[in-house]
Design a protein around this motif. Structure first.
Motif, short mmCIF file in Angstrom:
data_model
loop_
_atom_site.label_atom_id
_atom_site.label_comp_id
_atom_site.label_asym_id
_atom_site.label_seq_id
_atom_site.Cartn_x
_atom_site.Cartn_y
_atom_site.Cartn_z
N PHE A 232 1.25 -0.89 0.14
CA PHE A 232 0.03 -0.19 -0.24
C PHE A 232 1.08 0.80 -0.06
N MET A 233 1.65 1.63 0.93
CA MET A 233 2.86 2.83 1.15
C MET A 233 3.52 2.73 -0.34
N GLU A 234 3.76 1.83 -1.01
CA GLU A 234 5.17 1.76 -2.11
C GLU A 234 3.84 2.27 -3.02
N LYS A 235 2.76 1.43 -3.31
CA LYS A 235 1.27 2.33 -4.59
C LYS A 235 1.33 3.13 -4.29
N TYR A 236 0.94 3.91 -3.28
CA TYR A 236 0.25 5.37 -2.33
C TYR A 236 1.87 5.95 -1.86
N PRO A 237 2.88 6.18 -1.93
CA PRO A 237 4.19 7.29 -1.31
C PRO A 237 2.94 8.38 -0.96
N GLU A 238 2.21 8.97 -1.29
CA GLU A 238 1.35 10.05 -0.74
C GLU A 238 0.70 10.22 0.85
N ILE A 239 0.43 8.78 0.91
CA ILE A 239 -0.12 8.47 2.35
C ILE A 239 0.89 7.51 2.88
N THR A 240 0.73 8.24 4.07
CA THR A 240 1.92 7.62 5.47
C THR A 240 0.94 6.94 6.17
N VAL A 241 1.87 5.34 6.34
CA VAL A 241 0.55 4.36 6.67
C VAL A 241 0.82 5.07 8.91
#
Length: 381
Positions: free
Chosen positions: A89-98
């Motif tokens: 998920f973090m790879e697909k959406y680097p703009e979103i901090t998990v």
């Protein structure tokens, strides 16, 4: 109680999905909470019940990226492949901090964290819950139906999307084979060979895996899921024999040898081979016990668009196959097998299922939760 007949390998996963009669019914408040979401030229992510409320999937992605954060809780990285799933998920959406909070807390503690942090940016956006806790807390969930909703068996989803089964497996016994003999039955675990060695994964009044351990003990004691008392009696006997180990199970306790014999889901027990080369897993013959964990969106999620994007991600082909890579059975396994999108090699590697398998219904889960609340603590004192 539903019963599942024996099928081998790929068929095992399919049988578990298609015949698990959880009998979910519409929960109070669901219809009222399901607002349309989008207003004129804007999207109310907090009330969106499907991707259409955002416009398109790309619009949902943009809304989630604008929020920039996703708070998850109770997701151990070594649980059913969650580490790889979060990283993807973090790879697909680097703009979103998990933000990964309290990975080892129970389902009940997830709800407590939502209540404690309500109104704060730190509140969980999403939940991963055992069925009993999900049924008891529907007021905490926002309804949402993912794009692959129709692929999910009716028996595994609350009709309005308040919570949805995602991945599951069989209750099993894991053990250090260098120190303990292979148990063939519950009775073996009461013997002197297992003195002070048998643990369950949490408190069964709060944690789904521990709840299922009592369920397995019930049906392996010739009881039924209409009454969990035989399972409670078994753990009471285990305590009196001096064999019950009151230590919550984690990867660290397996690696250190602190919990050498463990009741847990088969997909979790199987991962401990990486921590102990002598670790083996047994699913008892006779009646087996299966269950699914459920996904839900926090009705008070501080990042409601990111929460809904996470749900879409979890039910994608890619992540459903990642559950399979973690040894768990994904909710969309039937549909993906028919569509040819399932990872056939991973599906073929699943262990064979017991001759008969039971899955508790909503009513049985609720009644068992009440009984455990009344009797568990006294039974294992």
């Amino acid at each position: 109680m539903s019963r599942i007949t024996r099928r081998a390998r790929i068929g095992a996963g399919l049988a578990l999905v298609t015949t698990a009669a959880l009998a979910l019914t519409a929960c109070s408040g669901a219809a009222d909470a399901a607002g349309s979401g989008s207003g004129e030229g804007s999207v109310d992510a907090a009330t969106a019940t499907s991707v259409e409320d955002f416009g398109t999937f790309a619009d949902l992605e943009e809304a989630a990226k604008a929020e920039g954060q996703l708070n998850v809780i109770a997701l151990p990285r070594d649980w059913a492949n969650y580490g790889e799933i979060i990283d993807l998920f973090m790879e697909k959406y680097p703009e979103i901090t998990v933000n990964e909070a309290s990975p080892d807390v129970s389902s009940a503690e997830e709800i407590q964290a939502a209540e404690t942090n309500k109104g704060l940016d730190t509140a969980p956006d999403v939940f991963d819950l055992g069925l009993t806790v999900a049924l008891q807390n529907t007021d905490h969930f926002a309804p949402y139906k993912v794009q692959t909703w129709d692929d999910i068996p009716e028996e595994l989803k609350e009709p309005t999307g308040l919570f949805v089964g995602d991945y599951g497996g069989y209750m099993s016994i894991g053990y250090d084979s260098s120190k303990f003999p292979a148990p063939d039955s519950l009775d073996d675990l009461l013997g002197a060979d297992y003195k002070g060695a048998v643990a369950i994964n949490g408190d069964p009044t709060q944690a789904g895996a521990a709840f299922a351990a009592v369920g397995l003990a019930t049906v392996q004691s010739d009881g039924t899921l209409d009454d969990y008392q035989p399972g409670i009696d078994f753990f009471s006997e285990l305590q009196k024999a001096g064999n019950l180990l009151k230590v919550d199970v984690t990867t660290a306790t397996i690696a250190s040898g602190e919990t050498p014999v463990v009741f847990d889901w088969d997909y979790l027990n199987a991962t401990h081979v990486a921590d102990n080369k002598d670790w083996k897993v047994v699913v008892f013959d006779g009646t087996g016990y299966a269950g699914y964990y459920n996904q839900a969106v926090n009705v008070d999620a501080p990042h409601p668009a990111a929460a809904r994007l996470w749900q879409e991600f979890l039910y994608s082909d890619e992540v459903q196959n990642l559950w399979l890579g973690g040894g768990a059975r994904p909710a969309r396994m039937d549909a993906m097998t028919e569509a040819g999108t399932i990872d056939a090699d991973l599906a073929a590697a699943l262990p064979e299922v017991p001759d008969e398998t039971v899955v508790p219904t909503e009513e049985q889960s609720t009644n068992a939760g009440t009984l455990l609340g009344e009797k568990w603590a006294a039974a294992v004192q």
